[in-house]
Write a protein that holds these residues in place. Sequence first.
Motif, PDB file in Angstrom:
ATOM      1  N   GLY A 118      41.167 -61.899  20.401  1.00 34.45           N
ATOM      2  CA  GLY A 118      40.390 -61.632  22.416  1.00 34.45           C
ATOM      3  C   GLY A 118      40.803 -60.116  22.592  1.00 34.45           C
ATOM      4  O   GLY A 118      40.269 -59.525  23.632  1.00 34.45           O
ATOM      5  N   CYS A 119      41.466 -59.305  21.302  1.00 31.15           N
ATOM      6  CA  CYS A 119      42.128 -58.014  21.551  1.00 31.15           C
ATOM      7  C   CYS A 119      42.097 -57.040  20.427  1.00 31.15           C
ATOM      8  O   CYS A 119      41.539 -58.247  18.832  1.00 31.15           O
ATOM      9  CB  CYS A 119      42.846 -57.728  22.371  1.00 31.15           C
ATOM     10  N   LEU A 146      44.396 -67.140  19.488  1.00 34.84           N
ATOM     11  CA  LEU A 146      44.776 -67.489  18.234  1.00 34.84           C
ATOM     12  C   LEU A 146      44.495 -69.221  18.059  1.00 34.84           C
ATOM     13  O   LEU A 146      43.668 -69.550  17.231  1.00 34.84           O
ATOM     14  CB  LEU A 146      45.713 -66.597  17.556  1.00 34.84           C
ATOM     15  N   GLU A 147      45.449 -69.119  18.920  1.00 36.20           N
ATOM     16  CA  GLU A 147      45.734 -70.633  19.488  1.00 36.20           C
ATOM     17  C   GLU A 147      44.653 -71.912  19.467  1.00 36.20           C
ATOM     18  O   GLU A 147      43.886 -72.631  18.645  1.00 36.20           O
ATOM     19  CB  GLU A 147      46.390 -71.492  20.904  1.00 36.20           C
ATOM     20  N   SER A 148      43.650 -70.920  20.668  1.00 29.78           N
ATOM     21  CA  SER A 148      42.059 -72.110  20.441  1.00 29.78           C
ATOM     22  C   SER A 148      40.708 -71.720  19.179  1.00 29.78           C
ATOM     23  O   SER A 148      40.895 -72.660  18.442  1.00 29.78           O
ATOM     24  CB  SER A 148      41.624 -71.221  22.149  1.00 29.78           C
ATOM     25  N   SER A 149      41.118 -70.464  18.885  1.00 23.84           N
ATOM     26  CA  SER A 149      40.434 -70.740  17.670  1.00 23.84           C
ATOM     27  C   SER A 149      41.048 -71.619  16.464  1.00 23.84           C
ATOM     28  O   SER A 149      40.023 -71.752  15.932  1.00 23.84           O
ATOM     29  CB  SER A 149      40.417 -68.325  17.178  1.00 23.84           C
ATOM     30  N   LYS A 201      39.691 -75.738  12.671  1.00 20.98           N
ATOM     31  CA  LYS A 201      40.032 -76.530  12.454  1.00 20.98           C
ATOM     32  C   LYS A 201      39.380 -77.778  12.165  1.00 20.98           C
ATOM     33  O   LYS A 201      39.062 -78.910  11.388  1.00 20.98           O
ATOM     34  CB  LYS A 201      41.743 -77.433  12.570  1.00 20.98           C
ATOM     35  N   VAL A 202      38.582 -78.000  13.286  1.00 26.53           N
ATOM     36  CA  VAL A 202      37.872 -78.958  13.245  1.00 26.53           C
ATOM     37  C   VAL A 202      36.399 -78.529  12.664  1.00 26.53           C
ATOM     38  O   VAL A 202      35.980 -79.257  12.371  1.00 26.53           O
ATOM     39  CB  VAL A 202      36.668 -79.106  15.126  1.00 26.53           C
ATOM     40  N   LYS A 203      35.966 -77.432  12.646  1.00 26.43           N
ATOM     41  CA  LYS A 203      34.901 -77.493  11.535  1.00 26.43           C
ATOM     42  C   LYS A 203      35.464 -77.644  10.856  1.00 26.43           C
ATOM     43  O   LYS A 203      34.871 -77.729   9.260  1.00 26.43           O
ATOM     44  CB  LYS A 203      33.982 -76.128  11.823  1.00 26.43           C
ATOM     45  N   TRP A 218      50.487 -59.787  23.680  1.00 28.47           N
ATOM     46  CA  TRP A 218      50.442 -60.720  22.582  1.00 28.47           C
ATOM     47  C   TRP A 218      50.719 -62.083  23.308  1.00 28.47           C
ATOM     48  O   TRP A 218      49.881 -63.241  22.754  1.00 28.47           O
ATOM     49  CB  TRP A 218      52.297 -60.343  22.605  1.00 28.47           C
ATOM     50  N   GLU A 219      50.623 -62.624  24.708  1.00 27.50           N
ATOM     51  CA  GLU A 219      50.715 -63.876  25.298  1.00 27.50           C
ATOM     52  C   GLU A 219      48.598 -64.208  25.138  1.00 27.50           C
ATOM     53  O   GLU A 219      48.967 -65.227  24.793  1.00 27.50           O
ATOM     54  CB  GLU A 219      50.580 -63.745  26.395  1.00 27.50           C
ATOM     55  N   ILE A 220      48.322 -63.510  26.007  1.00 27.36           N
ATOM     56  CA  ILE A 220      46.741 -62.922  25.370  1.00 27.36           C
ATOM     57  C   ILE A 220      46.321 -64.166  24.002  1.00 27.36           C
ATOM     58  O   ILE A 220      45.509 -64.419  24.101  1.00 27.36           O
ATOM     59  CB  ILE A 220      45.535 -62.268  26.023  1.00 27.36           C
ATOM     60  N   ALA A 221      46.781 -62.634  23.180  1.00 25.91           N
ATOM     61  CA  ALA A 221      46.246 -62.976  21.566  1.00 25.91           C
ATOM     62  C   ALA A 221      47.139 -64.208  21.181  1.00 25.91           C
ATOM     63  O   ALA A 221      45.983 -65.254  20.385  1.00 25.91           O
ATOM     64  CB  ALA A 221      46.686 -61.820  20.752  1.00 25.91           C
TER      65      ALA A 221
END
Length: 193
Positions: free
Chosen positions: A33-34, A87-90, A95-97, A80-83
């Motif tokens: 996201g950055c 990263l966790e959502s990505s 993993k779902v894919k 760092w918090e945003i990344a």
Amino acid sequence: MIRKFLQEQKNDWEEGLPFLLFAARTAVQDSLGCSPASLLFGHEVRGPLKMVKEKWMEEEVQVPSLQYLSQVQEKLVTAWEIATENLESSQKIMKVKYDRKAKPRSFSPGHQVLVYLPVPGEPLMAKYQGPYTILEKNSSLNYIIQTPEKRKTKRPVHINALKPFYHRVSIASYATVGVEEIERIFPQPELPL
């Protein structure tokens, strides 16, 4: 990206390489996201166009050193918090894919398996070797296998390096069986007259 650039700039690629790397480092990554540069430095890197714009607009404002350091530290923590969140959502999406096509596998002690092992003398090559016997199951993903002809007679192996071993039945083994037995095993369909 680098390959395409090198193909287009065959004669003077080394002169443009720093600009290509600058573009790659300042581009926003989907998974984070950055940009990698903003994660590293805590702010967007000033490229040539941004410097021209600042000179034209005269946006440059002097900030005291301690205040600037605290601002950079706050920006780094926020980035760092945003990344981390992105990263966790990505990772969850990836993993779902992956799980859509994944098939659960499991082996039991005593099963014969082929193991993906490095080829001796060829450190960058590996192939399936075996069959080896599974001695025990450490977890749902890790097994202990018996490798009698190797230096280590027992070794832990991840399930991704295992595949089931199937014994081949050759036609030659049926040569000692009588014609009646073969007809019983492989019945011939009756043809209509």
